[in-house]
Design a protein around this motif. Sequence first.
Motif, mmCIF file in Angstrom:
data_model
loop_
_atom_site.group_PDB
_atom_site.id
_atom_site.type_symbol
_atom_site.label_atom_id
_atom_site.label_comp_id
_atom_site.label_asym_id
_atom_site.label_seq_id
_atom_site.Cartn_x
_atom_site.Cartn_y
_atom_site.Cartn_z
ATOM 1 N N LEU A 71 0.821 -1.208 0.000
ATOM 2 C CA LEU A 71 0.000 0.000 0.000
ATOM 3 C C LEU A 71 0.851 1.252 0.000
ATOM 4 C CD1 LEU A 71 -2.766 1.412 0.242
ATOM 5 C CD2 LEU A 71 -2.522 1.232 2.722
ATOM 6 N N TRP A 72 1.918 1.306 0.835
ATOM 7 C CA TRP A 72 2.708 2.531 0.928
ATOM 8 C C TRP A 72 3.313 2.886 -0.430
ATOM 9 C CZ3 TRP A 72 7.687 3.441 -0.378
ATOM 10 C CH2 TRP A 72 8.524 2.326 -0.575
ATOM 11 N N ARG A 96 0.495 4.338 -2.677
ATOM 12 C CA ARG A 96 0.055 5.664 -2.217
ATOM 13 C C ARG A 96 1.111 6.723 -2.496
ATOM 14 N NH1 ARG A 96 -4.945 7.157 -0.384
ATOM 15 N NH2 ARG A 96 -4.249 7.984 1.607
ATOM 16 N N ARG A 155 0.518 9.845 -5.005
ATOM 17 C CA ARG A 155 0.595 11.210 -4.493
ATOM 18 C C ARG A 155 1.679 12.014 -5.201
ATOM 19 N NH1 ARG A 155 -0.486 9.773 1.930
ATOM 20 N NH2 ARG A 155 -2.771 9.870 1.773
ATOM 21 N N ARG A 198 12.145 4.379 0.576
ATOM 22 C CA ARG A 198 11.648 4.377 1.952
ATOM 23 C C ARG A 198 12.851 4.146 2.866
ATOM 24 N NH1 ARG A 198 7.891 -0.445 4.416
ATOM 25 N NH2 ARG A 198 7.876 0.249 6.585
ATOM 26 N N ASP A 252 11.127 5.179 8.084
ATOM 27 C CA ASP A 252 9.902 5.228 7.279
ATOM 28 C C ASP A 252 9.697 6.571 6.596
ATOM 29 O OD1 ASP A 252 9.254 2.588 7.725
ATOM 30 O OD2 ASP A 252 8.042 3.036 9.501
ATOM 31 N N THR A 297 3.314 9.853 3.165
ATOM 32 C CA THR A 297 3.037 8.612 3.874
ATOM 33 C C THR A 297 1.931 8.757 4.918
ATOM 34 O OG1 THR A 297 4.894 9.112 5.354
ATOM 35 C CG2 THR A 297 5.337 7.634 3.508
ATOM 36 N N ASP A 298 1.204 9.879 4.886
ATOM 37 C CA ASP A 298 0.053 10.019 5.789
ATOM 38 C C ASP A 298 -0.945 8.917 5.484
ATOM 39 O OD1 ASP A 298 1.165 12.242 6.911
ATOM 40 O OD2 ASP A 298 -0.127 13.688 5.893
ATOM 41 N N PHE A 299 -1.523 8.351 6.532
ATOM 42 C CA PHE A 299 -2.439 7.215 6.342
ATOM 43 C C PHE A 299 -3.768 7.513 7.033
ATOM 44 C CE2 PHE A 299 -3.654 2.698 7.474
ATOM 45 C CZ PHE A 299 -4.039 2.356 6.190
#
Length: 200
Positions: A51-52, A55, A59, A149, A153, A198-200
């Motif tokens: 997912l990261w 995303r 973005r 990454r 993180d 990396t805001d979730f």
Amino acid sequence: MTVERPARATPEDWMFPPEDGWTYDQVKDLELPFDWELVDGVIVPRGMTKLWHNRVRDRIQRHVEDASEEPFVVVSEQCVLVDKQNPPKPDIVVFDRRGLSYFDLECVPVEKVALVVEVVSPGSRQDDRVRKPALFADHKVPYYWRVERERDDGIAVHEYWLHHETRSYIPAPQHPVHRGTLITEVPFPVEIDLGALTDF
């Protein structure tokens, strides 16, 4: 004895390329139950991404697209026709749309590409750090970003510029690695808050 060259790769024979490899035209309509890429005429499965990765890719694409200027277009996962046996699919491609047909374009011609962005994942480290930069530099793509990454993180963007004499990438002279905020003027001015990616 002459062996007849297959006209198209099929789900039954894709793993058995001809002696001189598959071409883009032979594989472009191939449907397989996994994601894949044609590398030097051989069909290579692509690893799944987390997912990261997706995303961060999406973005960055939005930021670059919002900042883009004419005549540039920003897309993700679009094949770039480097040669008939190498149509890689970078995470993000920025290209000059002039002279191209919106409705007919399958792969972006490599000579139209201004920037390639790759987000490194465990299954793509060698490709994104070594093979693809060498491939794109050899074909004179001016700019390459490698997104990593880090251990905390956080996100680091390694910005590379083409050295035209050696046809290889060199770290961008002013900001070779961006942390916290990415600010660059090429191929057009872009500013990205990397922490927000990396805001979730």
